[in-house]
Design a protein around this motif. Structure first.
Motif, short mmCIF file in Angstrom:
data_model
loop_
_atom_site.label_atom_id
_atom_site.label_comp_id
_atom_site.label_asym_id
_atom_site.label_seq_id
_atom_site.Cartn_x
_atom_site.Cartn_y
_atom_site.Cartn_z
N SER A 1 -76.09 -19.87 -7.13
CA SER A 1 -76.79 -21.11 -7.46
C SER A 1 -76.32 -22.31 -6.64
O SER A 1 -76.99 -23.33 -6.61
CB SER A 1 -76.61 -21.44 -8.94
OG SER A 1 -75.27 -21.79 -9.21
N HIS B 1 -73.94 -24.19 -7.42
CA HIS B 1 -73.54 -25.24 -8.36
C HIS B 1 -72.06 -25.02 -8.69
O HIS B 1 -71.70 -24.05 -9.37
CB HIS B 1 -74.38 -25.20 -9.64
CG HIS B 1 -75.79 -25.60 -9.43
ND1 HIS B 1 -76.16 -26.88 -9.11
CD2 HIS B 1 -76.94 -24.88 -9.50
CE1 HIS B 1 -77.47 -26.95 -8.99
NE2 HIS B 1 -77.97 -25.73 -9.21
N GLN C 1 -72.27 -16.55 -10.11
CA GLN C 1 -73.35 -17.50 -10.38
C GLN C 1 -73.16 -18.77 -9.55
O GLN C 1 -74.13 -19.35 -9.05
CB GLN C 1 -73.42 -17.83 -11.86
CG GLN C 1 -74.52 -18.77 -12.25
CD GLN C 1 -75.91 -18.20 -11.98
OE1 GLN C 1 -76.12 -17.00 -11.96
NE2 GLN C 1 -76.87 -19.08 -11.75
#
Length: 102
Positions: free
Chosen positions: A46, A48, A42
């Motif tokens: 993303s 992030h 993830q």
């Protein structure tokens, strides 16, 4: 931690498996590592970086739950951080491939 100092990973790994004898400890490790892998994916998708903190929390959280609540011992990471990191991935792979029960 045992008074023994392991000089090789080959000598350490049987000790590591012995410290993960309780099935629920191994399951907690497996779930935590799986969640950590998902969080890393993830983070990459993303972009992030805070997902990497979640990955660390999942990985170590699963291990600590397994040791403190089920195995009732101190994680080998405290005494052997590099060997333990390697051993955890090998144990994960062995559980994933059915060579070690989880």
């Amino acid at each position: 931690m045992d008074a023994v100092r392991y000089q090789s990973f080959a000598a350490f790994y049987p000790y590591y498996l012995d410290q993960h004898d309780h099935r629920m400890c191994r399951r907690a490790h497996f779930i935590g590592t799986s969640l950590a892998l998902g969080a890393i994916a993830q983070a990459l998708v993303s972009r992030h970086a805070w997902w990497l903190l979640f990955a660390l929390a999942c990985g170590y959280g699963g291990a600590w739950v397994g040791h403190f609540f089920f195995e009732k011992n101190k994680p080998a990471t405290f005494g052997y951080p590099l060997y333990s990191f390697r051993a955890d991935w090998i144990m994960y792979w062995q559980m994933l491939t059915g060579k070690l029960s989880w």
